[in-house]
Design a protein around this motif. Structure first.
Motif, PDB file in Angstrom:
ATOM      1  N   ASP A 168       9.808  34.880  53.725  1.00  0.00           N
ATOM      2  CA  ASP A 168      10.934  35.820  53.085  1.00  0.00           C
ATOM      3  C   ASP A 168      10.493  37.360  53.625  1.00  0.00           C
ATOM      4  O   ASP A 168      11.203  38.270  53.494  1.00  0.00           O
ATOM      5  CB  ASP A 168      10.881  35.622  51.623  1.00  0.00           C
ATOM      6  CG  ASP A 168      11.819  34.119  51.233  1.00  0.00           C
ATOM      7  OD1 ASP A 168      12.373  33.823  52.254  1.00  0.00           O
ATOM      8  OD2 ASP A 168      11.587  33.774  50.225  1.00  0.00           O
ATOM      9  N   ARG A 169       9.060  37.379  53.443  1.00  0.00           N
ATOM     10  CA  ARG A 169       8.490  38.589  53.711  1.00  0.00           C
ATOM     11  C   ARG A 169       8.739  39.512  54.788  1.00  0.00           C
ATOM     12  O   ARG A 169       9.257  40.473  55.032  1.00  0.00           O
ATOM     13  CB  ARG A 169       7.081  38.736  53.203  1.00  0.00           C
ATOM     14  CG  ARG A 169       6.477  40.094  52.715  1.00  0.00           C
ATOM     15  CD  ARG A 169       4.941  39.942  52.533  1.00  0.00           C
ATOM     16  NE  ARG A 169       4.153  39.467  53.597  1.00  0.00           N
ATOM     17  CZ  ARG A 169       3.650  38.207  53.453  1.00  0.00           C
ATOM     18  NH1 ARG A 169       3.555  37.563  52.496  1.00  0.00           N
ATOM     19  NH2 ARG A 169       2.916  37.684  54.543  1.00  0.00           N
ATOM     20  N   LEU A 170       8.596  38.376  55.919  1.00  0.00           N
ATOM     21  CA  LEU A 170       8.971  38.826  57.043  1.00  0.00           C
ATOM     22  C   LEU A 170      10.380  39.258  57.462  1.00  0.00           C
ATOM     23  O   LEU A 170      10.877  40.095  58.298  1.00  0.00           O
ATOM     24  CB  LEU A 170       8.625  37.883  58.309  1.00  0.00           C
ATOM     25  CG  LEU A 170       6.904  37.514  58.350  1.00  0.00           C
ATOM     26  CD1 LEU A 170       6.697  36.122  59.083  1.00  0.00           C
ATOM     27  CD2 LEU A 170       6.442  38.751  59.112  1.00  0.00           C
ATOM     28  N   GLN A 171      11.338  38.264  56.718  1.00  0.00           N
ATOM     29  CA  GLN A 171      12.742  38.574  57.025  1.00  0.00           C
ATOM     30  C   GLN A 171      13.275  39.940  56.420  1.00  0.00           C
ATOM     31  O   GLN A 171      13.743  40.894  56.939  1.00  0.00           O
ATOM     32  CB  GLN A 171      13.535  37.572  56.233  1.00  0.00           C
ATOM     33  CG  GLN A 171      13.839  36.224  57.252  1.00  0.00           C
ATOM     34  CD  GLN A 171      14.587  35.311  56.623  1.00  0.00           C
ATOM     35  OE1 GLN A 171      14.689  35.273  55.156  1.00  0.00           O
ATOM     36  NE2 GLN A 171      15.135  34.270  57.177  1.00  0.00           N
TER      37      GLN A 171
ATOM     38  N   SER B 143      14.628  45.296  56.640  1.00  0.00           N
ATOM     39  CA  SER B 143      14.666  46.859  56.544  1.00  0.00           C
ATOM     40  C   SER B 143      14.190  47.515  57.814  1.00  0.00           C
ATOM     41  O   SER B 143      14.851  48.571  57.788  1.00  0.00           O
ATOM     42  CB  SER B 143      13.394  46.919  55.400  1.00  0.00           C
ATOM     43  OG  SER B 143      12.209  46.602  55.872  1.00  0.00           O
ATOM     44  N   LEU B 144      13.688  46.913  58.679  1.00  0.00           N
ATOM     45  CA  LEU B 144      13.216  47.543  60.008  1.00  0.00           C
ATOM     46  C   LEU B 144      14.678  47.964  60.612  1.00  0.00           C
ATOM     47  O   LEU B 144      15.098  48.869  61.126  1.00  0.00           O
ATOM     48  CB  LEU B 144      12.406  46.747  60.969  1.00  0.00           C
ATOM     49  CG  LEU B 144      11.686  47.317  61.807  1.00  0.00           C
ATOM     50  CD1 LEU B 144      10.679  48.413  61.277  1.00  0.00           C
ATOM     51  CD2 LEU B 144      11.020  46.381  62.645  1.00  0.00           C
ATOM     52  N   SER B 145      15.481  46.745  60.831  1.00  0.00           N
ATOM     53  CA  SER B 145      16.842  46.915  61.316  1.00  0.00           C
ATOM     54  C   SER B 145      17.779  47.905  60.842  1.00  0.00           C
ATOM     55  O   SER B 145      18.347  48.753  61.426  1.00  0.00           O
ATOM     56  CB  SER B 145      17.526  45.596  61.611  1.00  0.00           C
ATOM     57  OG  SER B 145      18.079  45.367  60.549  1.00  0.00           O
ATOM     58  N   GLU B 146      17.511  47.734  59.394  1.00  0.00           N
ATOM     59  CA  GLU B 146      18.384  48.855  58.709  1.00  0.00           C
ATOM     60  C   GLU B 146      17.816  50.349  59.032  1.00  0.00           C
ATOM     61  O   GLU B 146      18.724  51.151  59.156  1.00  0.00           O
ATOM     62  CB  GLU B 146      18.164  48.612  57.123  1.00  0.00           C
ATOM     63  CG  GLU B 146      19.031  47.544  56.518  1.00  0.00           C
ATOM     64  CD  GLU B 146      18.934  47.375  55.213  1.00  0.00           C
ATOM     65  OE1 GLU B 146      18.142  48.130  54.622  1.00  0.00           O
ATOM     66  OE2 GLU B 146      19.634  46.415  54.820  1.00  0.00           O
ATOM     67  N   ALA B 147      16.642  50.498  58.840  1.00  0.00           N
ATOM     68  CA  ALA B 147      16.009  51.752  59.490  1.00  0.00           C
ATOM     69  C   ALA B 147      16.565  52.076  60.867  1.00  0.00           C
ATOM     70  O   ALA B 147      16.954  53.279  60.802  1.00  0.00           O
ATOM     71  CB  ALA B 147      14.587  51.696  59.223  1.00  0.00           C
ATOM     72  N   ARG B 148      16.379  51.115  61.633  1.00  0.00           N
ATOM     73  CA  ARG B 148      16.677  51.365  62.957  1.00  0.00           C
ATOM     74  C   ARG B 148      18.345  51.955  63.143  1.00  0.00           C
ATOM     75  O   ARG B 148      18.645  52.856  63.772  1.00  0.00           O
ATOM     76  CB  ARG B 148      16.640  50.312  63.847  1.00  0.00           C
ATOM     77  CG  ARG B 148      16.762  50.686  65.302  1.00  0.00           C
ATOM     78  CD  ARG B 148      16.328  49.420  66.251  1.00  0.00           C
ATOM     79  NE  ARG B 148      15.134  49.106  66.173  1.00  0.00           N
ATOM     80  CZ  ARG B 148      14.433  47.769  66.147  1.00  0.00           C
ATOM     81  NH1 ARG B 148      15.234  46.728  66.178  1.00  0.00           N
ATOM     82  NH2 ARG B 148      13.052  47.588  66.141  1.00  0.00           N
ATOM     83  N   GLY B 149      19.213  51.109  62.431  1.00  0.00           N
ATOM     84  CA  GLY B 149      20.642  51.446  62.237  1.00  0.00           C
ATOM     85  C   GLY B 149      20.718  52.814  61.847  1.00  0.00           C
ATOM     86  O   GLY B 149      21.546  53.611  62.330  1.00  0.00           O
ATOM     87  N   ALA B 150      20.184  53.089  60.677  1.00  0.00           N
ATOM     88  CA  ALA B 150      20.416  54.597  60.242  1.00  0.00           C
ATOM     89  C   ALA B 150      19.876  55.573  60.936  1.00  0.00           C
ATOM     90  O   ALA B 150      20.393  56.502  61.099  1.00  0.00           O
ATOM     91  CB  ALA B 150      19.475  54.494  58.733  1.00  0.00           C
ATOM     92  N   ALA B 151      18.579  55.233  61.516  1.00  0.00           N
ATOM     93  CA  ALA B 151      18.114  56.432  62.630  1.00  0.00           C
ATOM     94  C   ALA B 151      19.086  56.560  63.815  1.00  0.00           C
ATOM     95  O   ALA B 151      19.233  57.750  64.257  1.00  0.00           O
ATOM     96  CB  ALA B 151      16.761  55.866  62.914  1.00  0.00           C
TER      97      ALA B 151
END
Lengths: 273, 110
Positions: free
Chosen positions: A111-114, A119-127
Motif C-alpha cells: 500500500d505504501r509503495l502504491q 502521489s508521484l504520478s500526481e505530482a508528475r501530472g501537476a508538474a
C-alpha cells in the motif's frame, strides 16, 4: 496365554524361565548342529493339515504386515494421539499467525509503495500541467485550439504599432491565450515599434498583410474585434481592411526562446523559507 | 519351510494388492500383527527346542491375535486404549526378544 508347562507342546509362548541357557559348554557344538538339523527337519514340507493351516496363517500375517505398513505410511493425522495433535495444531497455529503477520506487513508495504507511486504520478501530472500552461504563456510550446485568424490588409501602409498593440490588448481582453503575429509569438516581453519600413515586433520587421492568430473563445474574440470603434473600424478608417476568420482549430506554432533573466532574481516566498 | 514361504508370499501379495485396511480393523491390526509375530518366533524357538507342534502353533497364533485385539478393544472401551496398546506391545516385544535370544543361542551358541 498358556502357562509354561512341562508338556511337549508348551513352548510356543516363552516369556518364561529359559531352560536352555545353561547348557554345558562341551555340548555346545553338538547342540548347535542338532538345532540346525531340527530347523531343517521342521522346514521339510509335510502335507499335514496343521502345516497347511500354519501356512495360511503365515500368509495372512504377511498380508497383514504389508497392509499395516502401507496403512501407516499413508495415514496422516488420524492415528496420532491427542497431545501430538495438540502440538501439531499449536505449531500450525503459530505458522498461521506468523504468515498472517507477514501478509499484513507485505500488504502495508505494498500500500505504501502504491501511495508513493500514486502521489508521484500526481505530482508528475501537476508538474506537467504547470509546465504546459507556463510553456503556452512563455511561448516555448506550440499551442492549438479554437480561435480566430485576423488578416489586416494595409495598402496605404497606414497601420502603426499602436494599432497592433491595441489589437493585441483587445485580444487579451477577450481572453486570448496564445497569439502570434506574422510568425512571431507574442509573449510577455513582446513590444511593438514603428520602424522605417513598417512595424517591428520585438525588433523584427513585419509588413502587411499582418496575420494575427489568436487562440481563445472564437466568438468572443471575433466580436471583440468587431465592436464599434474597435480594430475593424480603426483599420477601415485607415483605408485598410481587417478580415476575421473564425476557426474551430487554429495552431500557434511560432516559438519564443526564454532568456535567463539577467537582473531580476526571484524573492523567496515566505512560506518556503 | 512352507509357512515361511507363505509369509513371504503374503507380504508380496500385500505389497502388490495394496489393500485398504478397514476402519474397524485399524486399531487392532498393528497389535494383532505384533502378537502374531510373537507366536511365530515362539514357534521357531519351539522347533529348535524340539517341542514344536503344529496344532499348538495354530492355536497359539490365533489366540495371541484374538487376545491382543481384544485387549485393545477393551482398552478402547475403557478409555485407556492407547496406554493398553503400548502395554501389549511392550509385553509382546519383551517376549519376542527373549524368544529371539533363545533361537540365537540354539543356532549360534551365542
Amino acid at each position: 496365554m498358556t502357562e509354561q508347562t512341562p508338556s511337549r507342546t508348551g513352548r510356543h509362548e516363552a516369556g518364561a524361565p529359559e531352560r536352555d541357557t545353561t547348557r554345558p559348554d562341551g555340548s555346545d557344538a553338538g547342540g548347535t548342529r542338532t538345532a540346525w538339523q531340527r530347523l531343517a527337519r521342521a522346514g521339510r514340507p509335510r502335507p499335514t493339515k496343521a502345516n497347511v493351516l500354519a501356512t495360511v496363517l503365515a500368509l495372512g500375517l504377511g498380508f497383514a504386515i504389508a497392509a499395516q505398513v502401507r496403512q501407516t505410511s499413508i495415514e496422516g493425522l488420524e492415528d496420532l494421539r491427542e497431545d501430538e495433535l495438540i502440538r501439531i495444531l499449536d505449531s500450525v497455529d503459530q505458522d498461521g499467525n506468523r504468515l498472517a503477520q507477514e501478509i499484513q506487513e507485505l500488504q502495508q508495504s505494498r500500500d505504501r509503495l502504491q501511495n508513493d507511486s500514486t502521489s508521484l504520478s500526481e505530482a508528475r501530472g501537476a508538474a506537467q500541467q504547470r509546465l504546459d500552461s507556463l510553456g503556452i504563456l512563455a511561448g516555448t510550446v506550440p499551442a492549438k485550439g479554437p480561435g480566430i485568424v485576423i488578416t489586416i490588409n494595409d495598402p496605404k501602409n497606414a497601420v502603426t504599432a499602436p494599432l497592433l498593440l491595441d489589437t493585441l490588448q483587445e485580444l487579451r481582453d477577450a481572453g486570448a491565450e496564445a497569439i502570434e503575429i506574422n510568425g512571431i509569438r507574442v509573449v510577455v516581453n513582446t513590444y511593438f515599434t514603428d520602424g522605417e519600413g513598417g512595424i517591428a515586433v520585438s525588433g523584427k520587421d513585419v509588413s502587411a498583410p499582418y496575420v494575427i492568430t489568436a487562440i481563445g473563445d472564437a466568438q468572443t474574440l471575433a466580436s471583440a474585434m468587431q465592436i464599434p470603434g474597435g480594430v475593424t473600424n480603426s483599420v477601415r478608417s485607415l483605408g485598410g481592411e481587417a478580415v476575421i476568420d473564425t476557426q474551430e482549430s487554429v495552431t500557434v506554432s511560432a516559438l519564443q526562446t526564454v532568456s535567463e533573466p539577467q537582473y531580476a532574481r526571484p524573492v523567496p516566498s515566505p512560506s518556503s523559507s | 519351510m512352507i509357512p515361511a514361504l507363505g509369509l513371504v508370499a503374503g507380504i508380496v501379495v500385500g505389497v502388490l494388492l495394496q489393500p485398504e485396511v478397514p476402519i474397524w480393523l485399524q486399531p487392532y491390526l498393528p497389535i494383532a500383527v505384533v502378537a502374531a509375530l510373537d507366536a511365530v518366533f515362539g514357534a521357531v524357538r519351539a522347533v529348535l527346542d524340539g517341542i514344536f507342534n503344529d496344532k499348538v502353533f495354530v492355536i497359539s497364533f490365533l489366540s495371541n491375535v484374538v487376545v491382543a485385539a481384544f485387549i485393545v478393544f477393551l482398552g478402547d472401551q475403557l478409555g485407556v486404549g492407547s496406554q493398553l496398546s503400548t502395554g501389549v506391545v511392550v509385553v509382546l516385544g519383551v517376549r519376542i526378544f527373549s524368544n529371539v535370544a533363545s533361537i540365537r543361542r540354539h543356532l549360534f551358541s551365542a
